[in-house]
Design a protein around this motif. Sequence first.
Motif, PDB file in Angstrom:
ATOM      1  N   ASN A 193     -13.650  31.299 -11.127  1.00 41.65           N
ATOM      2  CA  ASN A 193     -12.745  30.318 -11.270  1.00 41.65           C
ATOM      3  C   ASN A 193     -12.893  29.203 -10.700  1.00 41.65           C
ATOM      4  OD1 ASN A 193      -9.553  31.011 -11.743  1.00 41.65           O
ATOM      5  ND2 ASN A 193      -9.776  29.337 -10.306  1.00 41.65           N
ATOM      6  N   VAL A 194     -13.039  27.846 -11.102  1.00 44.42           N
ATOM      7  CA  VAL A 194     -13.217  26.753 -11.050  1.00 44.42           C
ATOM      8  C   VAL A 194     -11.982  25.877 -10.626  1.00 44.42           C
ATOM      9  CG1 VAL A 194     -14.335  24.474 -11.732  1.00 44.42           C
ATOM     10  CG2 VAL A 194     -15.303  26.885 -12.398  1.00 44.42           C
ATOM     11  N   TYR A 195     -12.149  24.982  -9.756  1.00 35.90           N
ATOM     12  CA  TYR A 195     -10.954  24.135  -9.188  1.00 35.90           C
ATOM     13  C   TYR A 195     -11.820  22.763  -9.115  1.00 35.90           C
ATOM     14  CZ  TYR A 195      -8.357  28.125  -7.319  1.00 35.90           C
ATOM     15  OH  TYR A 195      -7.777  29.233  -7.469  1.00 35.90           O
ATOM     16  N   ILE A 196     -10.959  21.485  -9.441  1.00 39.62           N
ATOM     17  CA  ILE A 196     -11.325  20.296  -9.013  1.00 39.62           C
ATOM     18  C   ILE A 196     -10.759  19.815  -7.700  1.00 39.62           C
ATOM     19  CG2 ILE A 196     -11.123  17.730  -9.671  1.00 39.62           C
ATOM     20  CD1 ILE A 196     -10.921  18.745 -12.617  1.00 39.62           C
ATOM     21  N   VAL A 197     -11.839  19.376  -6.728  1.00 39.17           N
ATOM     22  CA  VAL A 197     -11.309  19.304  -5.533  1.00 39.17           C
ATOM     23  C   VAL A 197     -11.889  17.817  -4.890  1.00 39.17           C
ATOM     24  CG1 VAL A 197     -11.021  21.598  -4.685  1.00 39.17           C
ATOM     25  CG2 VAL A 197     -13.187  20.339  -4.245  1.00 39.17           C
ATOM     26  N   SER A 198     -11.388  17.281  -3.854  1.00 38.77           N
ATOM     27  CA  SER A 198     -12.091  16.173  -3.339  1.00 38.77           C
ATOM     28  C   SER A 198     -12.790  16.676  -2.134  1.00 38.77           C
ATOM     29  CB  SER A 198     -10.971  15.038  -2.927  1.00 38.77           C
ATOM     30  OG  SER A 198     -10.302  14.608  -3.884  1.00 38.77           O
ATOM     31  N   VAL A 199     -14.020  16.281  -1.821  1.00 36.83           N
ATOM     32  CA  VAL A 199     -14.806  16.655  -0.798  1.00 36.83           C
ATOM     33  C   VAL A 199     -15.274  15.639   0.182  1.00 36.83           C
ATOM     34  CG1 VAL A 199     -15.683  18.788  -2.074  1.00 36.83           C
ATOM     35  CG2 VAL A 199     -17.067  16.490  -1.980  1.00 36.83           C
ATOM     36  N   ASP A 200     -15.538  15.967   1.470  1.00 28.59           N
ATOM     37  CA  ASP A 200     -15.793  14.796   2.363  1.00 28.59           C
ATOM     38  C   ASP A 200     -17.347  14.826   2.189  1.00 28.59           C
ATOM     39  OD1 ASP A 200     -17.060  14.119   5.043  1.00 28.59           O
ATOM     40  OD2 ASP A 200     -15.011  13.948   5.525  1.00 28.59           O
ATOM     41  N   GLN A 201     -17.851  13.248   2.086  1.00 32.00           N
ATOM     42  CA  GLN A 201     -19.179  13.027   1.664  1.00 32.00           C
ATOM     43  C   GLN A 201     -20.080  13.874   2.765  1.00 32.00           C
ATOM     44  OE1 GLN A 201     -20.199  11.346  -0.782  1.00 32.00           O
ATOM     45  NE2 GLN A 201     -22.437  11.642  -0.295  1.00 32.00           N
ATOM     46  N   VAL A 241     -15.348  16.376   8.364  1.00 31.90           N
ATOM     47  CA  VAL A 241     -15.974  17.583   7.590  1.00 31.90           C
ATOM     48  C   VAL A 241     -15.332  18.971   7.601  1.00 31.90           C
ATOM     49  CG1 VAL A 241     -18.126  18.754   7.194  1.00 31.90           C
ATOM     50  CG2 VAL A 241     -18.336  16.373   7.232  1.00 31.90           C
ATOM     51  N   VAL A 242     -15.028  19.109   8.938  1.00 35.15           N
ATOM     52  CA  VAL A 242     -14.497  20.639   9.227  1.00 35.15           C
ATOM     53  C   VAL A 242     -13.039  20.537   8.434  1.00 35.15           C
ATOM     54  CG1 VAL A 242     -13.499  21.853  11.054  1.00 35.15           C
ATOM     55  CG2 VAL A 242     -15.882  21.132  11.082  1.00 35.15           C
ATOM     56  N   LYS A 243     -12.091  19.426   9.175  1.00 37.24           N
ATOM     57  CA  LYS A 243     -10.879  19.461   8.455  1.00 37.24           C
ATOM     58  C   LYS A 243     -10.722  19.487   7.017  1.00 37.24           C
ATOM     59  CE  LYS A 243      -8.848  17.003  12.307  1.00 37.24           C
ATOM     60  NZ  LYS A 243      -8.291  15.783  13.178  1.00 37.24           N
ATOM     61  N   ASN A 244     -11.546  18.717   6.518  1.00 39.79           N
ATOM     62  CA  ASN A 244     -11.538  18.728   4.911  1.00 39.79           C
ATOM     63  C   ASN A 244     -12.419  19.635   4.225  1.00 39.79           C
ATOM     64  OD1 ASN A 244     -10.168  15.848   4.476  1.00 39.79           O
ATOM     65  ND2 ASN A 244     -11.872  15.273   5.544  1.00 39.79           N
ATOM     66  N   GLY A 245     -13.170  20.329   5.014  1.00 36.82           N
ATOM     67  CA  GLY A 245     -14.025  21.487   4.348  1.00 36.82           C
ATOM     68  C   GLY A 245     -13.649  23.093   4.489  1.00 36.82           C
ATOM     69  N   ASP A 258      -8.766  27.146  14.220  1.00 41.08           N
ATOM     70  CA  ASP A 258      -9.168  28.621  13.754  1.00 41.08           C
ATOM     71  C   ASP A 258     -10.739  28.753  13.373  1.00 41.08           C
ATOM     72  OD1 ASP A 258      -6.576  29.416  14.025  1.00 41.08           O
ATOM     73  OD2 ASP A 258      -6.176  28.735  12.191  1.00 41.08           O
ATOM     74  N   VAL A 259     -11.498  27.714  13.230  1.00 42.31           N
ATOM     75  CA  VAL A 259     -12.833  27.561  12.772  1.00 42.31           C
ATOM     76  C   VAL A 259     -13.702  28.016  14.069  1.00 42.31           C
ATOM     77  CG1 VAL A 259     -14.743  26.190  11.658  1.00 42.31           C
ATOM     78  CG2 VAL A 259     -12.198  26.152  10.930  1.00 42.31           C
ATOM     79  N   VAL A 260     -14.560  28.929  13.527  1.00 42.25           N
ATOM     80  CA  VAL A 260     -15.494  29.379  14.473  1.00 42.25           C
ATOM     81  C   VAL A 260     -16.836  28.792  14.245  1.00 42.25           C
ATOM     82  CG1 VAL A 260     -16.991  31.358  15.400  1.00 42.25           C
ATOM     83  CG2 VAL A 260     -14.563  31.759  15.022  1.00 42.25           C
ATOM     84  N   SER A 261     -17.346  28.554  13.005  1.00 44.27           N
ATOM     85  CA  SER A 261     -18.406  27.873  12.368  1.00 44.27           C
ATOM     86  C   SER A 261     -18.206  27.604  11.011  1.00 44.27           C
ATOM     87  CB  SER A 261     -19.777  28.697  12.858  1.00 44.27           C
ATOM     88  OG  SER A 261     -19.728  29.772  11.730  1.00 44.27           O
ATOM     89  N   MET A 262     -19.005  26.656  10.696  1.00 45.91           N
ATOM     90  CA  MET A 262     -19.071  26.200   8.987  1.00 45.91           C
ATOM     91  C   MET A 262     -20.621  25.572   8.855  1.00 45.91           C
ATOM     92  SD  MET A 262     -17.247  22.668   7.077  1.00 45.91           S
ATOM     93  CE  MET A 262     -15.516  23.602   7.306  1.00 45.91           C
ATOM     94  N   ASN A 263     -21.024  26.697   7.966  1.00 45.96           N
ATOM     95  CA  ASN A 263     -22.354  26.519   7.622  1.00 45.96           C
ATOM     96  C   ASN A 263     -22.443  25.759   6.161  1.00 45.96           C
ATOM     97  OD1 ASN A 263     -24.762  27.895   6.016  1.00 45.96           O
ATOM     98  ND2 ASN A 263     -25.430  27.328   7.944  1.00 45.96           N
ATOM     99  N   VAL A 304     -20.882  26.304   1.129  1.00 47.64           N
ATOM    100  CA  VAL A 304     -20.180  26.383   2.243  1.00 47.64           C
ATOM    101  C   VAL A 304     -19.670  27.698   2.817  1.00 47.64           C
ATOM    102  CG1 VAL A 304     -18.538  24.850   3.568  1.00 47.64           C
ATOM    103  CG2 VAL A 304     -19.489  23.999   1.855  1.00 47.64           C
ATOM    104  N   LYS A 305     -20.075  28.112   3.955  1.00 47.55           N
ATOM    105  CA  LYS A 305     -19.588  29.351   4.531  1.00 47.55           C
ATOM    106  C   LYS A 305     -18.550  29.075   5.855  1.00 47.55           C
ATOM    107  CE  LYS A 305     -23.084  32.171   2.493  1.00 47.55           C
ATOM    108  NZ  LYS A 305     -24.356  33.186   2.525  1.00 47.55           N
ATOM    109  N   VAL A 306     -17.470  29.302   5.737  1.00 45.81           N
ATOM    110  CA  VAL A 306     -16.736  29.115   6.871  1.00 45.81           C
ATOM    111  C   VAL A 306     -16.104  30.494   7.597  1.00 45.81           C
ATOM    112  CG1 VAL A 306     -14.740  27.850   7.802  1.00 45.81           C
ATOM    113  CG2 VAL A 306     -15.698  26.996   5.720  1.00 45.81           C
TER     114      VAL A 306
END
Length: 493
Positions: free
Chosen positions: A179-187, A114-118, A53-58, A145-147
């Motif tokens: 609103n703040v979350y704690i997440v794991s992110v791709d390096q 990065v896309v899958k995890n971002g 579904d992703v068109v772009s990830m900036n 990040v803007k998806v």
Amino acid sequence: MRSNIRNLIIVAVCIAVLGGALLTLKLTGNDQAASSSVSSSASIELVSKKSEDVVSMNVVNQKGSYTLVPVKTPAASSQASSGSSSAASSGTEPTYTVKELGGCPINTSSTESVVKNGFSLVASKNLGTVSDLEEYGLKNPQATVKVQFRDGSSYDYKIGRASATDSASYYMCGLDSDNVYIVSVDQGLLESPTYFVSTNILAINNTAASSASGASENNFTKITLSGSNYPKPITFSVYKTSLKISSPANYTADSSKLDSLKTDLATLTADSVEAVNPDADALKKYGFDNPTAVAKYTVNGADYTLTAGAKDGADCYVMLGGVNVIYKVASTSIQSWALGNLFDLRDKQLVGANIESVKSITVDAGSGENVLNVARTKDEKQSTEDKAYYNYKVTGNGGKALDYDTNFRNFFVRLVNINILENAEGKPSGQPVLTVKFQYYDGAAADTFEFYKSGDRRYTAVVNGQVFGIVTQDDMDSVTTGITALESGKAVS
């Protein structure tokens, strides 16, 4: 009864409306209302989409910015109007490239990760609305990040500093949310665009030979080495069936060094990417204005160029022709072509004759010629249609019969054991102190080896008029004592 049914219907409608509102709030980042009802969870899905579904990830971070986009294929282009990709229709995962790195080899495994995890972050904890985003590193975030999705929706968020309780996780919030979350992110979300450039520089494989015969050996037909490390460029050309050094002079190549050279020219992996699309200043900075070495070669019918720039400790900067990327590689992986020299690449054995092809050997040590004539007769019993076998006899001065199987063979071993010790420049004046001439049965041209005194226990070897290198006094003594013993009928060890 009717009243109860009516109440149940009202509750169901309310639940549906609230659920839809909750999804909208999460996608837009305005999820303050949702945070009051959910403060903690083992796994909190923040958006429900698929990678296709992703068109772009900036991504904009402290090391630069980049945009990941799906790799366009003819199938995907033809289906663009219908809002679906070829990957979506076939069930396969799409691949992604970096828009700003056109023409560079991309590690698609990294972009896909990065896309899958971002685009679909999963939170381990919801901290709710906070009063001070700076406390979580979200006022000046590490990454924004803007998806963009195919349906026109977007998912925009910020990555702050590492979590106080888990250094592998980070604080995150929507772009316009507190609103703040704690997440794991791709390096990769925190890296520069060069993070996605593939470090696999070369992996040449002779697929044609592999499919035809099961062998996969690469077919090198020419190699030229130049650059500051090679004041006189070295060229390897095919002679009969193998590569030999044809310039600056004719030499037999050291077989093991040649194998290493071909291996290093066929396979090369970088430790890191130093620069992408470098300008003139960058090329000079990394030593490509005056490269250490340039390897131009033809293998499996294709032409390649590898260039080594400046050294950096135990590493060296390298570029591949046609790829505008500067890599850093371990010097050991390019030693054979970038940091060698002509002498290293040469076969150190002076005499390469096969004893079965020798027709005569003439040895002149200054006191007269010693002529060894070898006669051979075909062995009819052992010979086959494919291979001829011979019986040999050798005579010395005056036609005197000598022992072939032991003494002559041992003397011949002494000759082929002469190895050049170091390179030599220029032919010494005067007369040679030792001359050895070979004639052959197979029609090959005769060879003449001359040895000139050039220093303390050092002699310059000249082969067919070409200076070959330095040999030692021990080699000379081995030949002179050997021919004397052979001619006199004594044992030659």
